[in-house]
Design a protein around this motif. Structure first.
Motif, PDB file in Angstrom:
ATOM      1  N   UNK A  19     -13.853 -17.913  10.968  1.00 36.15           N
ATOM      2  CA  UNK A  19     -14.935 -17.006  11.386  1.00 36.15           C
ATOM      3  C   UNK A  19     -15.901 -17.724  12.321  1.00 36.15           C
ATOM      4  N   UNK A  20     -16.282 -18.945  11.960  1.00 41.11           N
ATOM      5  CA  UNK A  20     -17.163 -19.724  12.836  1.00 41.11           C
ATOM      6  C   UNK A  20     -16.476 -20.027  14.166  1.00 41.11           C
ATOM      7  N   UNK A  21     -15.178 -20.330  14.119  1.00 39.14           N
ATOM      8  CA  UNK A  21     -14.434 -20.573  15.353  1.00 39.14           C
ATOM      9  C   UNK A  21     -14.486 -19.347  16.257  1.00 39.14           C
ATOM     10  N   UNK A  22     -14.235 -18.175  15.686  1.00 36.13           N
ATOM     11  CA  UNK A  22     -14.220 -16.950  16.475  1.00 36.13           C
ATOM     12  C   UNK A  22     -15.587 -16.689  17.097  1.00 36.13           C
TER      13      UNK A  22
ATOM     14  N   UNK B  89     -17.087 -26.966  22.319  1.00 36.68           N
ATOM     15  CA  UNK B  89     -18.153 -26.305  21.549  1.00 36.68           C
ATOM     16  C   UNK B  89     -17.643 -25.894  20.162  1.00 36.68           C
ATOM     17  N   UNK B  90     -16.418 -25.368  20.114  1.00 42.09           N
ATOM     18  CA  UNK B  90     -15.848 -24.918  18.844  1.00 42.09           C
ATOM     19  C   UNK B  90     -15.556 -26.100  17.922  1.00 42.09           C
ATOM     20  N   UNK B  91     -14.966 -27.154  18.448  1.00 43.14           N
ATOM     21  CA  UNK B  91     -14.609 -28.320  17.635  1.00 43.14           C
ATOM     22  C   UNK B  91     -15.852 -28.980  17.058  1.00 43.14           C
ATOM     23  N   UNK B  92     -16.879 -29.131  17.886  1.00 43.21           N
ATOM     24  CA  UNK B  92     -18.091 -29.795  17.409  1.00 43.21           C
ATOM     25  C   UNK B  92     -18.783 -28.961  16.337  1.00 43.21           C
ATOM     26  N   UNK B  93     -18.740 -27.641  16.484  1.00 46.10           N
ATOM     27  CA  UNK B  93     -19.396 -26.791  15.482  1.00 46.10           C
ATOM     28  C   UNK B  93     -18.663 -26.837  14.150  1.00 46.10           C
ATOM     29  N   UNK B  94     -17.345 -26.650  14.165  1.00 45.83           N
ATOM     30  CA  UNK B  94     -16.630 -26.488  12.893  1.00 45.83           C
ATOM     31  C   UNK B  94     -16.193 -27.813  12.264  1.00 45.83           C
ATOM     32  N   UNK B  95     -15.927 -28.830  13.071  1.00 49.84           N
ATOM     33  CA  UNK B  95     -15.475 -30.098  12.512  1.00 49.84           C
ATOM     34  C   UNK B  95     -16.595 -31.124  12.360  1.00 49.84           C
ATOM     35  N   UNK B  96     -17.551 -31.089  13.271  1.00 45.82           N
ATOM     36  CA  UNK B  96     -18.646 -32.055  13.221  1.00 45.82           C
ATOM     37  C   UNK B  96     -19.917 -31.462  12.611  1.00 45.82           C
ATOM     38  N   UNK B  97     -19.826 -30.198  12.154  1.00 43.48           N
ATOM     39  CA  UNK B  97     -20.974 -29.583  11.508  1.00 43.48           C
ATOM     40  C   UNK B  97     -22.192 -29.503  12.393  1.00 43.48           C
ATOM     41  N   UNK B  98     -21.965 -29.377  13.700  1.00 49.53           N
ATOM     42  CA  UNK B  98     -23.063 -29.291  14.681  1.00 49.53           C
ATOM     43  C   UNK B  98     -23.980 -30.515  14.630  1.00 49.53           C
ATOM     44  N   UNK B  99     -23.439 -31.653  14.180  1.00 48.63           N
ATOM     45  CA  UNK B  99     -24.239 -32.881  14.155  1.00 48.63           C
ATOM     46  C   UNK B  99     -24.489 -33.425  15.558  1.00 48.63           C
ATOM     47  N   UNK B 100     -23.651 -33.015  16.501  1.00 44.76           N
ATOM     48  CA  UNK B 100     -23.813 -33.458  17.891  1.00 44.76           C
ATOM     49  C   UNK B 100     -24.583 -32.382  18.640  1.00 44.76           C
TER      50      UNK B 100
ATOM     51  N   UNK C 142      -3.893  -3.771  22.535  1.00 47.46           N
ATOM     52  CA  UNK C 142      -3.576  -2.951  21.367  1.00 47.46           C
ATOM     53  C   UNK C 142      -4.236  -3.500  20.102  1.00 47.46           C
ATOM     54  N   UNK C 143      -4.236  -4.817  19.944  1.00 47.39           N
ATOM     55  CA  UNK C 143      -4.721  -5.422  18.704  1.00 47.39           C
ATOM     56  C   UNK C 143      -6.229  -5.633  18.722  1.00 47.39           C
ATOM     57  N   UNK C 144      -6.753  -6.122  19.845  1.00 49.94           N
ATOM     58  CA  UNK C 144      -8.163  -6.506  19.927  1.00 49.94           C
ATOM     59  C   UNK C 144      -8.984  -5.458  20.655  1.00 49.94           C
ATOM     60  N   UNK C 145      -8.413  -4.858  21.704  1.00 51.21           N
ATOM     61  CA  UNK C 145      -9.165  -3.904  22.515  1.00 51.21           C
ATOM     62  C   UNK C 145     -10.271  -4.603  23.260  1.00 51.21           C
ATOM     63  N   UNK C 146     -11.446  -3.994  23.293  1.00 48.72           N
ATOM     64  CA  UNK C 146     -12.588  -4.590  23.999  1.00 48.72           C
ATOM     65  C   UNK C 146     -13.607  -5.180  23.030  1.00 48.72           C
ATOM     66  N   UNK C 147     -13.235  -5.238  21.767  1.00 52.03           N
ATOM     67  CA  UNK C 147     -14.129  -5.820  20.764  1.00 52.03           C
ATOM     68  C   UNK C 147     -14.009  -7.340  20.764  1.00 52.03           C
ATOM     69  N   UNK C 148     -14.987  -8.037  20.207  1.00 56.07           N
ATOM     70  CA  UNK C 148     -14.833  -9.488  20.044  1.00 56.07           C
ATOM     71  C   UNK C 148     -13.639  -9.787  19.137  1.00 56.07           C
ATOM     72  N   UNK C 149     -12.868 -10.807  19.491  1.00 54.46           N
ATOM     73  CA  UNK C 149     -11.705 -11.162  18.671  1.00 54.46           C
ATOM     74  C   UNK C 149     -12.174 -11.737  17.336  1.00 54.46           C
ATOM     75  N   UNK C 150     -11.458 -11.375  16.269  1.00 56.04           N
ATOM     76  CA  UNK C 150     -11.787 -11.845  14.930  1.00 56.04           C
ATOM     77  C   UNK C 150     -10.547 -12.483  14.293  1.00 56.04           C
ATOM     78  N   UNK C 151     -10.721 -13.323  13.284  1.00 55.14           N
ATOM     79  CA  UNK C 151      -9.561 -13.903  12.598  1.00 55.14           C
ATOM     80  C   UNK C 151      -8.617 -12.851  12.016  1.00 55.14           C
ATOM     81  N   UNK C 152      -9.127 -11.679  11.679  1.00 54.01           N
ATOM     82  CA  UNK C 152      -8.277 -10.617  11.133  1.00 54.01           C
ATOM     83  C   UNK C 152      -7.255 -10.131  12.153  1.00 54.01           C
TER      84      UNK C 152
END
Length: 455
Positions: free
Chosen positions: A120-123, A155-166, A296-306
């Motif tokens: 979810x945080x990645x998305x 940006x994604x890696x630093x947020x989810x793996x480094x806990x935004x410490x950087x 078909x799957x995502x449309x114009x909405x933000x992509x989600x893990x679902x």
């Protein structure tokens, strides 16, 4: 097709002479090595590079023996590893006690279940990263695909793996510094016997980039150790870890592991998504099918893990992309004890070169190997494949920890950008691969982000 490793008496490997090698390696080192593997059909050959004569191992049976069957005899050490060791140190990507200790500490953070919990945080981060490109859609100004893919991945890696410490400013320093470090050692990888007592092309840029990376990483480590955090990010996990004697792991070991994990988590995704756009430009039928699925799957909405379980063709595209452009194009090994491999006697101390890039192009295992065809990875086609005909994440005990992260992060990124824009390459290829540790285009991939025509 299978090869008996011991059926024939031991023989000398056929030597590919320097005058045949040099033109290929000077013109296009990555494809040149693959051409040799394709021409020899998986036979073990020796490459005459003057005083240095490594063995090229491409047949899946032989690869399996080196990476899994007798993996402890084939060490990630030697001339080819030395340039990487200056970047990664004694880490999860290395060998020996440091590798074993680091893998035990970090493996729980890269299980499929744990990575899924981060999705979810990645998305959120990925959607935000690509939404920031709207000004390019409006102005028509092209983007550098490599830079922008790296920016969002970073940006994604630093947020989810480094806990935004950087911090954001420091994160913006790390990504280009790591890219510079990875691209500036091409000379030393191609000429591993060059002495380190003299400067060669790329050394100055490499050392400057290492300095930048360490200026960011060491303060993060020192602060985390002072705080004694019990968070679930990688920095906290390393702070909580203890060695076999019960002592804290050293700051240098933490630095080596963090740099290695950052690279493993960002390089494969960033490079794959840089190569994606030229591949789609050359294969419009694949692009049309990919876009249809995302519409078909995502449309114009933000992509989600679902959405991920339904992006089946997207995953097939990414798997085929990693077949043609595996991140680690060359995986060298140092032979510990002499043994026979594929009927060839390999002496102790020899260097063995495994190349996923070459193996993934062997005609004995891949129909039309140079054609970009995601249908190879449809469920009905995968069962017939040799396990080591396709190994973009390595294999055996050294299997890359980041593969689960890739198959969440990369589909989210593809869906996020294609649900917003219609990317068009503005500087057509061909794009040659650069012989860096990861396979990246040797020049910029520039593309315009056109608006999507809405029904």
């Amino acid at each position: 097709m299978s090869v008996d490793l011991t059926a024939r008496p031991a023989k000398q490997a056929r030597l590919i002479r320097l005058h045949r090698l040099l033109p290929k390696l000077m013109r296009d080192p990555v494809n040149g090595l693959a051409e040799i593997g394709m021409a020899t059909g998986g036979e073990i050959v020796r490459l005459d590079l003057g005083p240095f004569r490594p063995y090229l191992v491409t047949h899946p049976d032989h690869v399996q023996h080196v990476m899994k069957g007798n993996w402890s005899n084939y060490l990630r050490k030697g001339m080819f590893w030395r340039p990487l060791e200056r970047l990664l140190g004694n880490s999860i990507l290395g060998e020996g006690p440091g590798w074993d200790s680091s893998r035990k500490i970090l493996q729980p953070l890269f299980t499929a279940r744990y990575v899924a919990a981060l999705s979810e945080d990645l998305a959120d981060t990925i959607n935000e990263g690509f939404e920031a490109l709207r000004p390019h859609e409006k102005s028509g100004e092209p983007i550098d695909a490599g830079v922008e893919m790296a920016r969002v991945v970073n940006k994604a890696v630093i947020k989810v793996l480094f806990g935004s410490r950087i911090s954001d400013p420091d994160a913006e320093r790390v990504a280009p510094a790591y890219t510079t470090a990875a691209t500036s050692i091409a000379f030393r990888m191609l000429f591993p016997s060059a002495p380190y007592s003299i400067r060669v092309p790329g050394d100055r840029r490499f050392l400057a980039s290492i300095k930048t990376i360490e200026e960011v990483m060491f303060p993060v480590i020192e602060q985390a150790r002072r705080e004694r955090s019990e968070g679930k990010d990688i920095v906290s996990a390393l702070c909580q870890a203890r060695d076999e004697q019960g002592a804290e792991i050293s700051i240098q070991q933490m630095r080596d592991d963090l740099v290695s994990i950052y690279g493993a988590a960002s390089e494969t995704t960033g490079m794959a998504l840089t190569w994606l756009w030229p591949m789609l430009g050359e294969n419009p039928e694949v692009e049309a099918k990919l876009r249809e699925e995302i519409d078909r799957v995502v449309g114009r909405d933000p992509v989600r893990p679902s959405h991920l379980p339904h992006l089946t063709y997207t995953k097939m595209v990414l798997q085929e992309l990693l077949r043609l452009y595996p991140s680690g194009w060359m995986l060298p090994r140092l032979v510990g004890t002499a043994e026979e491999l594929g009927g060839v006697r390999i002496k102790a101390g020899s260097q063995v070169l495994i190349s996923p890039y070459a193996t993934h192009r062997l005609e004995s295992f891949w129909d039309r190997p140079l054609t970009f065809d995601p249908e190879r990875f449809s469920p009905e086609n995968q069962e017939r494949r040799h396990r080591y005909a396709y190994f973009p994440f390595g294999g055996g005990p050294h299997l890359c920890l980041g593969q689960h992260l890739f198959y969440i992060e990369a589909p989210l990124m593809v869906a996020a950008i294609l649900s917003r824009y219609r990317p068009v390459i503005v500087n057509p290829g061909p794009f040659k691969p650069l012989p860096a540790p990861s396979v990246r285009p040797s020049r910029k991939v520039e593309m315009a982000l056109l608006p999507i025509e809405r029904a």
